[in-house]
Design a protein around this motif. Sequence first.
Motif, mmCIF file in Angstrom:
data_model
loop_
_atom_site.group_PDB
_atom_site.id
_atom_site.type_symbol
_atom_site.label_atom_id
_atom_site.label_comp_id
_atom_site.label_asym_id
_atom_site.label_seq_id
_atom_site.Cartn_x
_atom_site.Cartn_y
_atom_site.Cartn_z
ATOM 1 N N PRO A 147 0.799 -1.225 0.000
ATOM 2 C CA PRO A 147 0.000 0.000 0.000
ATOM 3 C C PRO A 147 0.831 1.274 0.000
ATOM 4 N N ASP A 148 2.154 1.148 0.072
ATOM 5 C CA ASP A 148 3.016 2.307 0.300
ATOM 6 C C ASP A 148 2.794 3.433 -0.706
ATOM 7 N N LEU A 149 2.677 3.080 -1.982
ATOM 8 C CA LEU A 149 2.556 4.107 -3.020
ATOM 9 C C LEU A 149 1.262 4.904 -2.870
ATOM 10 N N PHE A 150 0.163 4.227 -2.651
ATOM 11 C CA PHE A 150 -1.112 4.926 -2.500
ATOM 12 C C PHE A 150 -1.136 5.768 -1.229
ATOM 13 N N LEU A 151 -0.561 5.251 -0.161
ATOM 14 C CA LEU A 151 -0.509 6.028 1.077
ATOM 15 C C LEU A 151 0.384 7.257 0.906
ATOM 16 N N HIS A 152 1.463 7.097 0.177
ATOM 17 C CA HIS A 152 2.353 8.224 -0.104
ATOM 18 C C HIS A 152 1.616 9.294 -0.908
ATOM 19 N N ALA A 153 0.890 8.875 -1.932
ATOM 20 C CA ALA A 153 0.152 9.824 -2.761
ATOM 21 C C ALA A 153 -0.884 10.577 -1.939
ATOM 22 N N ALA A 154 -1.622 9.850 -1.113
ATOM 23 C CA ALA A 154 -2.643 10.493 -0.283
ATOM 24 C C ALA A 154 -2.005 11.494 0.681
ATOM 25 N N SER A 155 -0.885 11.105 1.283
ATOM 26 C CA SER A 155 -0.205 11.994 2.223
ATOM 27 C C SER A 155 0.277 13.262 1.533
ATOM 28 N N ARG A 156 0.894 13.110 0.361
ATOM 29 C CA ARG A 156 1.403 14.270 -0.366
ATOM 30 C C ARG A 156 0.265 15.188 -0.832
ATOM 31 N N MET A 157 -0.890 14.603 -1.093
ATOM 32 C CA MET A 157 -2.047 15.386 -1.537
ATOM 33 C C MET A 157 -2.862 15.920 -0.362
ATOM 34 N N GLY A 158 -2.490 15.520 0.857
ATOM 35 C CA GLY A 158 -3.154 16.028 2.049
ATOM 36 C C GLY A 158 -4.548 15.492 2.279
ATOM 37 N N VAL A 159 -4.784 14.232 1.882
ATOM 38 C CA VAL A 159 -6.113 13.630 2.004
ATOM 39 C C VAL A 159 -6.003 12.324 2.781
ATOM 40 N N ALA A 160 -6.912 12.094 3.717
ATOM 41 C CA ALA A 160 -6.926 10.853 4.488
ATOM 42 C C ALA A 160 -7.238 9.677 3.562
ATOM 43 N N PRO A 161 -6.632 8.517 3.795
ATOM 44 C CA PRO A 161 -6.857 7.363 2.915
ATOM 45 C C PRO A 161 -8.331 7.012 2.719
ATOM 46 N N GLU A 162 -9.117 7.114 3.772
ATOM 47 C CA GLU A 162 -10.529 6.735 3.665
ATOM 48 C C GLU A 162 -11.343 7.704 2.820
ATOM 49 N N ARG A 163 -10.756 8.847 2.474
ATOM 50 C CA ARG A 163 -11.440 9.826 1.621
ATOM 51 C C ARG A 163 -10.957 9.738 0.168
ATOM 52 N N CYS A 164 -10.149 8.706 -0.124
ATOM 53 C CA CYS A 164 -9.597 8.530 -1.468
ATOM 54 C C CYS A 164 -10.306 7.396 -2.203
ATOM 55 N N VAL A 165 -10.357 7.496 -3.515
ATOM 56 C CA VAL A 165 -10.819 6.395 -4.352
ATOM 57 C C VAL A 165 -9.757 6.144 -5.414
ATOM 58 N N VAL A 166 -9.505 4.884 -5.677
ATOM 59 C CA VAL A 166 -8.482 4.477 -6.633
ATOM 60 C C VAL A 166 -9.154 3.870 -7.858
ATOM 61 N N VAL A 167 -8.634 4.201 -9.027
ATOM 62 C CA VAL A 167 -9.102 3.619 -10.286
ATOM 63 C C VAL A 167 -7.989 2.713 -10.803
ATOM 64 N N GLU A 168 -8.243 1.421 -10.859
ATOM 65 C CA GLU A 168 -7.212 0.428 -11.154
ATOM 66 C C GLU A 168 -7.691 -0.581 -12.190
ATOM 67 N N ASP A 169 -6.731 -1.207 -12.859
ATOM 68 C CA ASP A 169 -7.077 -2.269 -13.798
ATOM 69 C C ASP A 169 -6.249 -3.523 -13.573
ATOM 70 N N SER A 170 -5.536 -3.601 -12.444
ATOM 71 C CA SER A 170 -4.713 -4.783 -12.185
ATOM 72 C C SER A 170 -5.021 -5.371 -10.817
#
Length: 215
Positions: A147-170
């Motif tokens: 999960p490190d990459l997604f958590l890093h992105a959320a942190s840098r964007m200043g948004v809590a993980p539970e307020r994020c949605v991911v669009v993935e195909d893998s």
Amino acid sequence: MRYDLVIFDNDGVLVDSEPISNTLLAAYLTELGHPTTYEESVRDYMGSAMHRIHELVEERSGELLPTEFDETFHTRVFAAFQAELEAVPGVVEVLKGLAGAGVPYCVASSGSHERIRVGHRKTGLDVWFRDEIVFSAEDVGRGKPSPDLFLHAASRMGVAPERCVVVEDSRLGVQAALAAGMDVYGFTAMTPEEKLTGAKGFFGSMDELPTILSP
């Protein structure tokens, strides 16, 4: 919008790169004495960082890939991108909608920063992704399914993980998003639903995504 941040995977979600890169990866591994079909490459490596390719090959064969593997592979991929790569149909309209609504978004990819940028410049998506909203597995060391990459992105964007949605195909990307505590929607243009277990929902065309993300 019920989310404060939309995190896009890159390959296969923003740019239609998976058929190109997996064809080349299968051919290169086979060339090096590790017979791999296109279907096996998609199954084993789609959505993963380069270190996973090295790890799986060593685990299965007891052999190390050559030190120039990454450089040679990327050279072949970038050349093919320049000739063939296109944006995923409908994704520009999705980005326009998010920008118009003031909804923050970013990209979090297992690919290198160079790979992301080469693809974005070729397809014109670079106008939608400033450097500060582009995140790569290079930034964290461990790629998906960690999960490190997604958590890093959320942190840098200043948004809590539970307020994020991911669009993935893998499969690996869905696992990473779930491990990060984020909702994830599976894009099934190339990957069947049964390979994206755990996703909150599925869609096969980008024009479906705005409705999915709306309250």
